[in-house]
Design a protein around this motif. Structure first.
Motif, PDB file in Angstrom:
ATOM      1  N   ALA A  31       0.821  -1.215   0.000  1.00  0.00           N
ATOM      2  CA  ALA A  31       0.000   0.000   0.000  1.00  0.00           C
ATOM      3  C   ALA A  31       0.855   1.266   0.000  1.00  0.00           C
ATOM      4  N   HIS A  32       0.377   2.290  -0.699  1.00  0.00           N
ATOM      5  CA  HIS A  32       1.049   3.584  -0.777  1.00  0.00           C
ATOM      6  C   HIS A  32       0.200   4.670  -0.109  1.00  0.00           C
ATOM      7  N   ASP A  33       0.884   5.705   0.373  1.00  0.00           N
ATOM      8  CA  ASP A  33       0.214   6.940   0.751  1.00  0.00           C
ATOM      9  C   ASP A  33       0.249   7.948  -0.384  1.00  0.00           C
ATOM     10  N   ALA A  34       1.282   7.858  -1.237  1.00  0.00           N
ATOM     11  CA  ALA A  34       1.421   8.852  -2.300  1.00  0.00           C
ATOM     12  C   ALA A  34       2.431   8.381  -3.338  1.00  0.00           C
ATOM     13  N   CYS A  35       2.491   9.144  -4.415  1.00  0.00           N
ATOM     14  CA  CYS A  35       3.507   8.976  -5.454  1.00  0.00           C
ATOM     15  C   CYS A  35       4.142  10.339  -5.706  1.00  0.00           C
ATOM     16  N   TRP A  36       5.465  10.356  -5.872  1.00  0.00           N
ATOM     17  CA  TRP A  36       6.204  11.589  -6.145  1.00  0.00           C
ATOM     18  C   TRP A  36       6.723  11.582  -7.575  1.00  0.00           C
ATOM     19  N   MET A  37       6.620  12.732  -8.248  1.00  0.00           N
ATOM     20  CA  MET A  37       7.149  12.917  -9.594  1.00  0.00           C
ATOM     21  C   MET A  37       7.850  14.275  -9.679  1.00  0.00           C
ATOM     22  N   LEU A  38       8.555  14.505 -10.772  1.00  0.00           N
ATOM     23  CA  LEU A  38       9.169  15.797 -11.073  1.00  0.00           C
ATOM     24  C   LEU A  38       8.716  16.247 -12.461  1.00  0.00           C
ATOM     25  N   TRP A  39       8.864  17.521 -12.741  1.00  0.00           N
ATOM     26  CA  TRP A  39       8.374  18.124 -13.980  1.00  0.00           C
ATOM     27  C   TRP A  39       9.513  18.256 -14.988  1.00  0.00           C
ATOM     28  N   ALA A  61       0.686  11.174 -14.451  1.00  0.00           N
ATOM     29  CA  ALA A  61       0.235  11.665 -13.140  1.00  0.00           C
ATOM     30  C   ALA A  61      -1.273  11.503 -12.984  1.00  0.00           C
ATOM     31  N   ARG A  62      -2.012  11.787 -14.046  1.00  0.00           N
ATOM     32  CA  ARG A  62      -3.466  11.663 -13.996  1.00  0.00           C
ATOM     33  C   ARG A  62      -3.873  10.201 -13.762  1.00  0.00           C
ATOM     34  N   ALA A  63      -3.197   9.276 -14.431  1.00  0.00           N
ATOM     35  CA  ALA A  63      -3.526   7.862 -14.266  1.00  0.00           C
ATOM     36  C   ALA A  63      -3.217   7.375 -12.860  1.00  0.00           C
ATOM     37  N   ILE A  64      -2.075   7.748 -12.325  1.00  0.00           N
ATOM     38  CA  ILE A  64      -1.702   7.317 -10.973  1.00  0.00           C
ATOM     39  C   ILE A  64      -2.622   7.950  -9.935  1.00  0.00           C
ATOM     40  N   ALA A  65      -3.054   9.185 -10.194  1.00  0.00           N
ATOM     41  CA  ALA A  65      -3.912   9.886  -9.238  1.00  0.00           C
ATOM     42  C   ALA A  65      -5.285   9.240  -9.096  1.00  0.00           C
ATOM     43  N   GLU A  66      -5.659   8.348 -10.014  1.00  0.00           N
ATOM     44  CA  GLU A  66      -6.881   7.567  -9.818  1.00  0.00           C
ATOM     45  C   GLU A  66      -6.726   6.609  -8.645  1.00  0.00           C
ATOM     46  N   VAL A  70      -0.842  12.218  -5.709  1.00  0.00           N
ATOM     47  CA  VAL A  70       0.351  12.450  -6.518  1.00  0.00           C
ATOM     48  C   VAL A  70       0.902  13.837  -6.223  1.00  0.00           C
ATOM     49  N   PHE A  71       2.204  13.898  -5.909  1.00  0.00           N
ATOM     50  CA  PHE A  71       2.928  15.155  -5.768  1.00  0.00           C
ATOM     51  C   PHE A  71       3.826  15.328  -6.987  1.00  0.00           C
ATOM     52  N   VAL A  72       3.832  16.500  -7.587  1.00  0.00           N
ATOM     53  CA  VAL A  72       4.734  16.809  -8.690  1.00  0.00           C
ATOM     54  C   VAL A  72       5.609  17.981  -8.278  1.00  0.00           C
ATOM     55  N   GLY A  73       6.907  17.739  -8.202  1.00  0.00           N
ATOM     56  CA  GLY A  73       7.864  18.785  -7.867  1.00  0.00           C
ATOM     57  C   GLY A  73       8.249  19.578  -9.108  1.00  0.00           C
ATOM     58  N   VAL A  74       8.278  20.908  -8.975  1.00  0.00           N
ATOM     59  CA  VAL A  74       8.476  21.784 -10.132  1.00  0.00           C
ATOM     60  C   VAL A  74       9.476  22.886  -9.782  1.00  0.00           C
ATOM     61  N   HIS A  89      -6.514  18.133  -8.529  1.00  0.00           N
ATOM     62  CA  HIS A  89      -6.330  17.219  -7.405  1.00  0.00           C
ATOM     63  C   HIS A  89      -4.900  16.691  -7.305  1.00  0.00           C
ATOM     64  N   ILE A  90      -4.060  16.988  -8.283  1.00  0.00           N
ATOM     65  CA  ILE A  90      -2.641  16.636  -8.200  1.00  0.00           C
ATOM     66  C   ILE A  90      -1.907  17.794  -7.543  1.00  0.00           C
ATOM     67  N   ARG A  91      -1.090  17.475  -6.557  1.00  0.00           N
ATOM     68  CA  ARG A  91      -0.453  18.508  -5.738  1.00  0.00           C
ATOM     69  C   ARG A  91       0.865  18.947  -6.376  1.00  0.00           C
ATOM     70  N   VAL A  92       0.964  20.206  -6.713  1.00  0.00           N
ATOM     71  CA  VAL A  92       2.162  20.765  -7.318  1.00  0.00           C
ATOM     72  C   VAL A  92       2.940  21.506  -6.235  1.00  0.00           C
ATOM     73  N   VAL A  93       4.202  21.143  -6.063  1.00  0.00           N
ATOM     74  CA  VAL A  93       5.037  21.752  -5.024  1.00  0.00           C
ATOM     75  C   VAL A  93       6.323  22.259  -5.667  1.00  0.00           C
ATOM     76  N   GLU A  94       6.844  23.343  -5.147  1.00  0.00           N
ATOM     77  CA  GLU A  94       8.118  23.843  -5.662  1.00  0.00           C
ATOM     78  C   GLU A  94       9.238  22.960  -5.111  1.00  0.00           C
ATOM     79  N   LEU A  95       9.916  22.273  -6.019  1.00  0.00           N
ATOM     80  CA  LEU A  95      10.978  21.336  -5.648  1.00  0.00           C
ATOM     81  C   LEU A  95      11.964  21.302  -6.811  1.00  0.00           C
ATOM     82  N   SER A  96      12.986  22.107  -6.728  1.00  0.00           N
ATOM     83  CA  SER A  96      13.908  22.279  -7.844  1.00  0.00           C
ATOM     84  C   SER A  96      14.676  21.000  -8.146  1.00  0.00           C
TER      85      SER A  96
END
Length: 380
Positions: A31-39, A61-66, A70-74, A89-96
């Motif tokens: 089981a997961h609590d979340a998935c992390w990605m980068l832009w 990201a859209r598919a996993i968010a089902e 999902v967090f996407v670092g940007v 509903h996908i969380r965008v966070v500043e993450l260089s």
């Protein structure tokens, strides 16, 4: 003369390892609590200013968010663009970052029976540093693990080991699969023996059995990451990229891996069941695809006709969905049917992923699962 500081240093014990403290790495199918990605955005790796790649990342990201958060670092200069393109509903966070391969630059998460979450901060050198690495610099990538630890309030264990998340797969029951081509490469940890690497993997991931495969997929620019060749799909079961074409260089690699896997036993003493996934292609870079990439001396060139290390094994296992790459009409449906037979309780979602492959990896490479925190007294 022996000083008091020398006496203290001599008697101090080294810090406890994650395994000694009870932490371990869960399997991806847990089981997961979340998935992390980068832009994606760098124009010397992604064609046409990464616009086609961004569309592919949005689809993943859209598919996993089902299935999970999902967090996407940007990077800051792409924040508004990413926020506009990604669903609300996908969380965008500043993450260089220097590039978008979260599997390799992000943390490896650990859990504890008491419910705590922790992470391993591996040393990262862009897949080889100045000896074959894929880009320079990688300074922003090296800060990602500590930033995520701060965001989550999770304990961070700094490992004395150059490694990337795509170099390993675990079954969550003590077994790890990796490749000699990657972990024994002199551009990673030239002073460490295989036995020393196994000890460190055990110390930081809680594994007790390491299965070594000689090589990763043919022409894999990560020096043979195992996540493009082979992965656990359940305890005692793995998926392996495969071709029956004996003239293709991939055939010998996969045949050698198959022989090792079928002869191996996991940490529980089980023999492994191996499920073959057909290899797409072979796939090569088209002239139009190569011409859209900026040529810089600090990054890997993309040339027309170059063969890409396409693989259906490079999928992501979410809580209720498996997100797989769509790469080749001749093999997409067969690969999907095999995955549906292996993950009967999950929906298999195929996403057009050639744009990700053009950058050097695929869906598993751009994602990193954050496991669910274990709740004492409960089982999942």
């Amino acid at each position: 003369m022996i000083t008091r500081q020398a006496i203290i240093s001599a008697t101090d014990s080294p810090p406890a390892t994650p395994a000694a403290l009870g932490f371990s790495m869960p399997a991806e199918f847990a089981a997961h609590d979340a998935c992390w990605m980068l832009w994606p955005q760098r124009p010397d790796n992604w064609r046409y200013g990464a616009k086609p790649a961004q569309a592919a990342f949005v689809a993943v990201a859209r598919a996993i968010a089902e299935s999970e958060t999902v967090f996407v670092g940007v990077n800051d200069d792409q924040y508004e663009n990413a926020r506009h393109q990604l669903p609300a509903h996908i969380r965008v966070v500043e993450l260089s970052s220097n590039d978008a391969w979260m599997r390799d630059v992000g943390p490896t998460f650990l859990t504890h029976p008491d419910g705590r979450l922790a992470l391993v901060d591996w040393e990262f050198n862009a897949w080889g540093g100045l000896n074959g690495g894929l880009y320079f610099p990688w300074d922003k990538d090296r800060r990602i693990r500590s930033k995520i630890a701060e965001m989550l309030g999770a304990e961070r264990f700094i490992a004395p080991l150059v490694m990337e998340g795509g170099a390993i797969h675990v079954d969550g029951e003590g077994t790890l699969i990796t490749t000699e081509e990657c972990l024994l490469n002199p551009n990673r940890n030239p002073k460490l023996s295989k036995a020393e690497l196994e000890r460190l993997l055990g110390d930081y991931l809680g594994v007790t059995r390491v299965i070594w495969l000689p090589r990763g997929c043919y022409l894999d620019e990560t020096d043979g990451h195992v996540d493009n060749l082979c992965c656990f799909v359940a305890p005692g079961e793995v998926a392996l990229t495969w071709t029956d074409d004996t003239s293709d260089p991939q055939h010998a690699i996969s045949r050698q891996a198959l022989n090792i896997l079928e002869a191996a036993r996991d940490a529980k003493g089980r023999r492994l069941t191996v499920h073959k996934l057909p290899m797409p292609g072979p796939l090569t870079i088209a002239e139009s695809e190569a011409s859209g990439v900026d040529r810089l001396s600090s990054s890997r060139p993309r040339k027309p006709g170059d063969r890409m290390a396409g693989s259906y094994v490079n999928f992501y296992i979410g809580n209720s969905a498996v997100v797989m790459p769509r790469l080749d009409p001749a093999h997409d449906d067969t690969a999907r049917a095999i995955l549906e037979s292996l993950f009967t309780s999950r929906r298999v979602i195929a996403v057009d992923a050639r744009e990700i492959l053009l950058g050097g990896g695929n869906i598993h490479c751009i994602t990193q699962q954050q496991p669910a925190r274990r709740v004492p007294g409960h089982t999942t």
